[in-house]
Design a protein around this motif. Sequence first.
Motif, mmCIF file in Angstrom:
data_model
loop_
_atom_site.group_PDB
_atom_site.id
_atom_site.type_symbol
_atom_site.label_atom_id
_atom_site.label_comp_id
_atom_site.label_asym_id
_atom_site.label_seq_id
_atom_site.Cartn_x
_atom_site.Cartn_y
_atom_site.Cartn_z
ATOM 1 N N VAL A 176 15.619 -2.247 -7.731
ATOM 2 C CA VAL A 176 15.708 -2.444 -6.285
ATOM 3 C C VAL A 176 14.333 -2.363 -5.622
ATOM 4 C CG1 VAL A 176 16.226 -0.023 -5.727
ATOM 5 C CG2 VAL A 176 17.069 -1.852 -4.235
ATOM 6 N N LYS A 177 13.436 -1.536 -6.156
ATOM 7 C CA LYS A 177 12.081 -1.434 -5.595
ATOM 8 C C LYS A 177 11.316 -2.748 -5.777
ATOM 9 C CE LYS A 177 11.492 3.563 -6.174
ATOM 10 N NZ LYS A 177 10.761 4.616 -6.901
ATOM 11 N N ASP A 178 11.523 -3.414 -6.912
ATOM 12 C CA ASP A 178 10.872 -4.708 -7.151
ATOM 13 C C ASP A 178 11.381 -5.764 -6.172
ATOM 14 O OD1 ASP A 178 9.239 -3.871 -9.244
ATOM 15 O OD2 ASP A 178 10.675 -4.479 -10.798
ATOM 16 N N ILE A 179 12.671 -5.740 -5.908
ATOM 17 C CA ILE A 179 13.261 -6.727 -4.991
ATOM 18 C C ILE A 179 12.680 -6.542 -3.589
ATOM 19 C CG2 ILE A 179 15.401 -7.554 -3.952
ATOM 20 C CD1 ILE A 179 16.760 -6.467 -6.603
ATOM 21 N N ALA A 180 12.618 -5.304 -3.136
ATOM 22 C CA ALA A 180 12.054 -5.024 -1.814
ATOM 23 C C ALA A 180 10.583 -5.451 -1.753
ATOM 24 C CB ALA A 180 12.195 -3.543 -1.486
ATOM 25 N N LYS A 181 9.824 -5.090 -2.772
ATOM 26 C CA LYS A 181 8.397 -5.422 -2.807
ATOM 27 C C LYS A 181 8.195 -6.939 -2.861
ATOM 28 C CE LYS A 181 4.148 -4.190 -5.272
ATOM 29 N NZ LYS A 181 3.593 -3.405 -6.397
ATOM 30 N N ALA A 182 9.031 -7.636 -3.623
ATOM 31 C CA ALA A 182 8.929 -9.096 -3.729
ATOM 32 C C ALA A 182 9.161 -9.761 -2.376
ATOM 33 C CB ALA A 182 9.914 -9.626 -4.768
ATOM 34 N N HIS A 183 10.117 -9.251 -1.610
ATOM 35 C CA HIS A 183 10.362 -9.800 -0.277
ATOM 36 C C HIS A 183 9.125 -9.649 0.608
ATOM 37 C CE1 HIS A 183 14.690 -9.871 -1.262
ATOM 38 N NE2 HIS A 183 14.739 -10.801 -0.329
ATOM 39 N N VAL A 184 8.539 -8.476 0.603
ATOM 40 C CA VAL A 184 7.361 -8.226 1.436
ATOM 41 C C VAL A 184 6.191 -9.092 0.977
ATOM 42 C CG1 VAL A 184 5.654 -6.486 2.115
ATOM 43 C CG2 VAL A 184 8.086 -5.903 2.084
ATOM 44 N N LEU A 185 5.926 -9.108 -0.327
ATOM 45 C CA LEU A 185 4.798 -9.882 -0.850
ATOM 46 C C LEU A 185 4.977 -11.377 -0.607
ATOM 47 C CD1 LEU A 185 4.069 -8.017 -4.207
ATOM 48 C CD2 LEU A 185 2.725 -7.950 -2.087
ATOM 49 N N SER A 186 6.201 -11.872 -0.675
ATOM 50 C CA SER A 186 6.427 -13.309 -0.467
ATOM 51 C C SER A 186 6.125 -13.714 0.976
ATOM 52 C CB SER A 186 7.852 -13.694 -0.850
ATOM 53 O OG SER A 186 8.787 -13.176 0.081
ATOM 54 N N LEU A 187 6.258 -12.790 1.913
ATOM 55 C CA LEU A 187 5.923 -13.081 3.311
ATOM 56 C C LEU A 187 4.418 -13.218 3.514
ATOM 57 C CD1 LEU A 187 8.357 -10.584 5.083
ATOM 58 C CD2 LEU A 187 8.560 -13.083 5.011
ATOM 59 N N LYS A 188 3.658 -12.503 2.712
ATOM 60 C CA LYS A 188 2.198 -12.480 2.853
ATOM 61 C C LYS A 188 1.493 -13.512 1.976
ATOM 62 C CE LYS A 188 2.106 -7.468 3.586
ATOM 63 N NZ LYS A 188 1.589 -6.204 3.054
ATOM 64 N N ASN A 189 2.222 -14.085 1.030
ATOM 65 C CA ASN A 189 1.611 -14.910 -0.006
ATOM 66 C C ASN A 189 1.969 -16.378 0.206
ATOM 67 O OD1 ASN A 189 0.969 -16.204 -2.428
ATOM 68 N ND2 ASN A 189 1.409 -14.387 -3.650
ATOM 69 N N LYS A 190 0.996 -17.180 0.591
ATOM 70 C CA LYS A 190 1.231 -18.610 0.857
ATOM 71 C C LYS A 190 1.721 -19.355 -0.385
ATOM 72 C CE LYS A 190 -0.574 -19.120 5.137
ATOM 73 N NZ LYS A 190 0.397 -18.954 6.161
ATOM 74 N N SER A 191 1.273 -18.954 -1.563
ATOM 75 C CA SER A 191 1.678 -19.672 -2.778
ATOM 76 C C SER A 191 3.139 -19.405 -3.149
ATOM 77 C CB SER A 191 0.757 -19.321 -3.949
ATOM 78 O OG SER A 191 0.853 -17.958 -4.266
ATOM 79 N N ALA A 192 3.782 -18.434 -2.514
ATOM 80 C CA ALA A 192 5.201 -18.164 -2.771
ATOM 81 C C ALA A 192 6.112 -19.092 -1.968
ATOM 82 C CB ALA A 192 5.522 -16.708 -2.429
#
Length: 169
Positions: free
Chosen positions: A55-71
Amino acid sequence: MESKGLKNSLTCINPGFVLGDFLNEKNCTSMEYIKQLLQGKFPAAPKFSVMISHVKDIAKAHVLSLKNKSAGGRRLIVGSEVRSILELSQIMAKNIPSHAKKLPKRELPNFMVKLLSYIDTSAKNMVPDLGLKMQTDQRYAEEILQMKFIASEIAVVDAAKSVIRLNLA
């Protein structure tokens, strides 16, 4: 998103079997399986495999995808490994010896799961995937998000310990 001209702005995070530290006793599918395994409700494990997502990875992935243009515009599988229900049981037995006796130690033949599916809806959901072990490669999502996913064993142990902490098993 495409009709609005935002096709490359949407990132889809696709988790597998979500495990980790459950915060409360509010029931969910993942918690129910862990709870039933720890309570000894499965005399044997179905030949069924799931991709483990912490669950921590899922939360972190959501946040990182907002900041990462390549996502943008991508579908990302967020999960560390595919494990069978028997492997989940073995991980819990090794790390939580107080519940080891109740955990299944062998696999249930597929025909038995099919028979059980007539009276148990959770077994019915497994029938199409019995005996299959999907293969996933998380490196693509890890590279785009620039993160390393938490090992499945940690996710399983975190989930089991939280079920016990919440007095559900």
